[in-house]
Design an enzyme around this catalytic site. Structure first.
Site, mmCIF file in Angstrom:
data_model
loop_
_atom_site.group_PDB
_atom_site.id
_atom_site.type_symbol
_atom_site.label_atom_id
_atom_site.label_comp_id
_atom_site.label_asym_id
_atom_site.label_seq_id
_atom_site.Cartn_x
_atom_site.Cartn_y
_atom_site.Cartn_z
ATOM 1 C CB SER A 84 -0.916 0.130 1.300
ATOM 2 O OG SER A 84 -1.754 1.057 1.122
ATOM 3 C CD GLU A 138 -4.839 11.914 13.150
ATOM 4 O OE1 GLU A 138 -4.398 12.160 12.060
ATOM 5 O OE2 GLU A 138 -5.113 12.799 13.898
ATOM 6 C CG HIS A 181 -12.408 11.742 23.879
ATOM 7 N ND1 HIS A 181 -11.225 11.846 24.185
ATOM 8 C CD2 HIS A 181 -12.844 13.096 24.440
ATOM 9 C CE1 HIS A 181 -10.877 12.584 25.115
ATOM 10 N NE2 HIS A 181 -11.618 13.516 25.241
#
Lengths: 627, 627
Positions: A128, A369, A418
């Site tokens: 990838s 991220e 969260h």
């Protein structure tokens, strides 16, 4: 160390003529491997053959007999489809045989379509695009900040993959961290799968971007072995900055059938014999690869900072995210291999507690991220045990990296805070409602979802020992403490919190919804309905035995989760009961797009609070099986 | 158009003193909204207040009474957490009242923690950083290449989000496409959530990166309204290149309690009264926002290219990915609103057939899947119907964008090719084995998985009308044609391909595995076992009625999918049967990490071929319920 002559090598690894011959061998072997397979990417391999020849013959320091040697350099093919070249490189290094090479892409062969760590010399799976360089940043960070070893990280990138944003996250972080032990080699062969790249052979466009990001950039002819040698030497001596070698190359180099032609991506040559003849035939050169130059071992980290394992009492109300931070800081004091990363929300995820206790083992990845997960993968390549955290919703940004990490057989601990509508006012963009589904559908993963601080802490310790990808979902709000600090939990376990022989229905929750299930059981009890309550803190794997026992005992189950209905806790329970007869399951989950509000308002509005559980349980009990 | 005086406005929108007053109002209102909510991000709003004041008063062209006007400019808050500023801007524009503003973040309010299109002036949801700019690229592409209208796209970015790689995908594509109708405004307030950003107030670092990527960059003091005005004017007149305004600002501007201080992210001020006093008190200025300057309508696209709807006969063996391309090209000839995007694999996904038929409506997004999905979101903002395609595995790269697209209430058609181990030799990095789980866990999604070319084509047409996120999984290999070109399918439908009153077991598959199920049914029949076969081409929503009827009729179901066991077709079937008693389901799926091999070798090796189905069915039939 034995010299080349002692080992029967009579060629000079520093000789440009040898490099050229070696390059030809890599071209020929790339063609042969793809031909044997009947598929593959020979032309994308051929453009980089000269680059890899010079690297192998002179600049790489690697003991192929001891791939686990911490002093070894690292070579990552970010353009994983150039696997024919990689395997040809292994053959030239004497690591594999020609017969091995020709098993390329066959069932059962370790020489897969794209390299994976089923081969001991492969650090990570690629294929990838745009992942090898950010992972290389992680390995280089380990070298620089943890190991304090002089190994170098070489990453071969394709020009097409420069379009992936993750590449620029890597450029940013490599420069920010001064990773002069990292060299990116961009194989600018100008041709993508279907057309020319955005920049063709405009080497400046890549070099200028790299320089603007703080890198040293060198532009070369990628088929001139002496220019290549010079660039690699310059990269090796650069201090304070990473180096990118921007190499002008030709796709399908040296074979007239394919060289620099469109429409030749990802397929074997139609006349390999002719091409091999053009390239001077099959060779079997064997390179005496330089071993790591210096002695040395990774610097020993002293974990001892006296951080005590956290313990909470029955009266404490503590968020599981906070417990995560406390436990991680304590784990870091027990284990020198534990490191932490965060996406610039460490005061929300509470990884800041680790950062304060062990600043030298904390990696701030800012709001990137993909790079965060990639760096974690790179750190575990060097044997560290990374815990990476951000809001659970933002792990969706890195799903491709998590997917590939599973193929890399990586050991990662990921913690998302969260989760769900229970976060309240921030609204749906910050509410993870798909994270359980996303992480369940990862090979080798475990998915944990604690509902109290002592449990969260215990699960942190279990994650650290799990040989795959361990995900933990933590909650924003404080929850009551329902377990003792010495209670034991296990991956694949569950806790039966309410149980009697009269149970008519079973309530299964985790995290926020477990507390609602407990309230619902009290309400039901007041209404004369006995309800079993199971804390399904291990969402994957599921404690099938306990769930099946509950099915057998009660015949009716209500699952409740702060998540979309698909792929989460409810589906995990249903999967455990797939072959079980005589049980009906009502799944409660979030089914409408939420807005903002107070946590208790939202779990009520979206039907996952005690009221909703009571109603569902009453409904199931009133209409028993077969009625 | 009425002038300001005619409408009761007596102030000069071009007056710097007014801009300053308006900026103060936006500061005060950002503080007030967050105070009323008890949460929110006032300080991140305040840094950009002067920028937005000047934009609103002079440079934005927007009819707030007609947000659907195609001539309107677009303003996207990529830093969605600056929602107090956005809502204060709406108040200043007269679009909402002060009472509206003070419902911020309350249950049922349209003024959510981060902006979403429940408000008619909001194009897209933001709040996951790094998405607004790539979406803005999509809107600007629509303006430039489709609408041919002079509207401008203004995107307010935070400096923290410049660390997201997706931002640099956007920079690349905006420059490549010459989007001089796009202006990015970077609010460089230097402070992230927990610390200073990587570049602090080094404006050059951003400007140099932008210039290297081909943008025009202007560095300004983001609190000097005249500099802001000059920069926006320059951006508006720039030709051939997008412009970025890099603005040095102060987080928490103007309030001594918070200005330029760490630790003040994401919370209301503790003494809002004092801050409001410092800022000169509450104001109620109302801006007469400039309407779109010129008349005009989106350029009409002539769809008619005479592409016929594809039809395949019973003897044709065609891959569903090929059928996708043929149908999409034909759909484009029927509907002018259909556009296509691809991640540089258009000859694999077959979107190249659309590109050839309708080149002006094809957008090559190169290898940048995040930008591809973001551009699709931007194009649908302008009413186009985007079909975006890449390998199914690579949609994992854009999962956060898909998740946010659902919050944006976007209408998207996404098609992933090369699913599962059935792709064969390329190996696991190219095998989507989690896409069904990923897309099922998206709000408003449908998940389609055709098994023959006529069906694939029919589903393409249905996708185009679906008012949410429609995902289709296509297969690499050719499959037999089992449906007629006029057969009808529906979202939520299924096809019962084998059925009798004696059925003892039901086999459910889709795509590649449906053909294995058909073979298995033949084998079982030869062994005296009657098997029903269901083509579950709509994996979400599932045809519950047909599945439940099969459960009632046969009591035993085998599901088979080229996917991990979690979250896919099998779990969808189990969810449909959650409350159904008296049925056992055996799920067949890929449970080990695959390697390379031939497609038929791999589906056998990983237990999802006819042999595996027969064995599972026999096992279920031999051990009936309750045994």
């Amino acid at each position: 160390m034995l010299g080349a002559a002692d080992r029967g090598y009579d060629r000079d690894m520093n000789d440009a003529a040898f490099w050229r011959e070696l390059g030809q061998q890599l071209l020929v072997d790339s063609i042969r491997a793809s031909d044997a397979a009947g598929s593959g990417h020979p032309t994308s391999s051929m453009s980089a053959a000269d680059l890899i020849a010079v690297l192998l013959a002179k600049h790489l320091h690697y003991d192929f007999g001891r791939p686990e040697d911490p002093r070894n350099d690292h070579l990552i093919f970010s353009k994983g489809h150039a696997s024919p070249l990689y395997y040809s490189f292994l053959k030239a290094a004497g690591a594999i045989t020609d017969e091995d090479l020709l098993t390329f892409r066959k069932l059962g062969s370790r020489f897969e379509g794209h390299p994976t760590p089923v081969l001991p010399w492969v650090d990570v799976a690629t294929g990838s695009l745009g992942q090898g360089l950010p992972i290389g940043v992680g390995v280089a960070l380990a070298g620089k900040r943890l190991d304090h070893l002089p190994y170098r990280v070489w990453v071969l990138c394709g020009d097409s993959e420069m379009a992936e944003g993750s590449i620029w996250e890597a450029f940013e972080h490599a420069a920010y961290n001064g990773l002069d032990n990292l060299t990116a080699i961009i194989d600018v062969n100008r041709l993508g799968q279907t057309r020319q790249t955005m920049h063709g052979w405009d080497l400046d466009s890549y070099a200028e971007r790299a320089r603007a990001f703080g890198w040293h950039a060198i532009e070369i002819d990628g088929h001139d072995v002496e220019e290549i040698d010079g660039a690699f030497a310059e990269a090796s001596h650069m201090e304070g900055r990473p180096t990118v070698v921007v190499a002008r190359t030709k796709k399908g180099k040296g074979a007239s059938e394919v060289e620099d032609l469109e429409g030749k991506h990802g397929k074997p040559l139609s006349d390999p014999e002719k091409a091999i003849e053009e390239l001077g035939g099959v060779r079997s050169l064997r390179v005496e690869v330089a071993r790591p130059e210096r002695d040395g071992a990774p610097r020993k980290i002293d974990p001892g900072h006296g951080v005590q394992w956290p313990r909470w009492g029955a009266d404490d109300k503590v968020a599981t995210r906070r417990a995560y931070g406390d436990a991680l800081a304590a784990l870091g004091a027990e284990r020198a291999d534990v490191v932490a990363l965060d996406g610039e929300v460490s005061n929300s995820t509470f990884s800041e507690l680790f950062a304060k206790a062990h600043p030298e083992r904390y990696f701030e990845m800012f709001i990137a991220e993909q790079q965060m997960v990639a760096a974690a993968v790179g750190l575990q390549v060097r044997g560290y045990r990374p815990f990476a955290s951000t809001f659970a919703a933002f792990f969706t940004r890195a799903y491709d990296f998590v997917r590939m990490a599973a193929i890399s057989r990586a050991r990662l601990c990921l913690t998302g805070s969260h989760a769900g509508v229970a976060i309240g006012e921030d609204g749906p963009s910050q509410m993870a409602l798909e994270d359980l589904a996303m992480f369940r559908a990862v090979h080798s993963s475990v998915v944990l979802y604690p509902s109290d601080p002592n449990q969260a802490a215990a699960l942190v310790r279990l994650m650290a020992d799990y040989p795959g990808i361990a995900y933990m979902r933590t909650s924003r709000g404080a929850t009551p403490t329902i377990y003792g600090p010495d209670d034991r939990f296990e991956i694949g376990g569950s806790c039966v919190l309410r149980s009697s022989e009269e149970d008519q229905v079973t309530l299964i929750g985790a995290g926020v919804t477990l507390h609602e299930a407990l309230k619902a059981a009290d309400d039901l009890s007041a209404q004369g309905v006995a309800a079993r309550v199971i804390d399904l803190y291990s969402v994957k794997p599921v404690d099938e035995e306990t769930v099946r026992q509950a099915a057998a005992d009660t015949g009716a189950i209500v699952t409740v989760e702060d998540h979309w209905p698909e792929g989460g806790l409810g589906d995990a329970v249903l999967a455990a009961l797939a072959e079980v007869d005589g049980v009906r399951v009502r799944k409660l989950a979030v089914t409408e797009m939420p807005g903002s509000g107070k946590p208790e308002e939202l779990i009520h509005a979206y039907g996952i609070d005690a009221d909703a559980i009571v109603a569902a349980a009453q409904d199931l009990v009133r209409a028993p099986a077969g009625a």
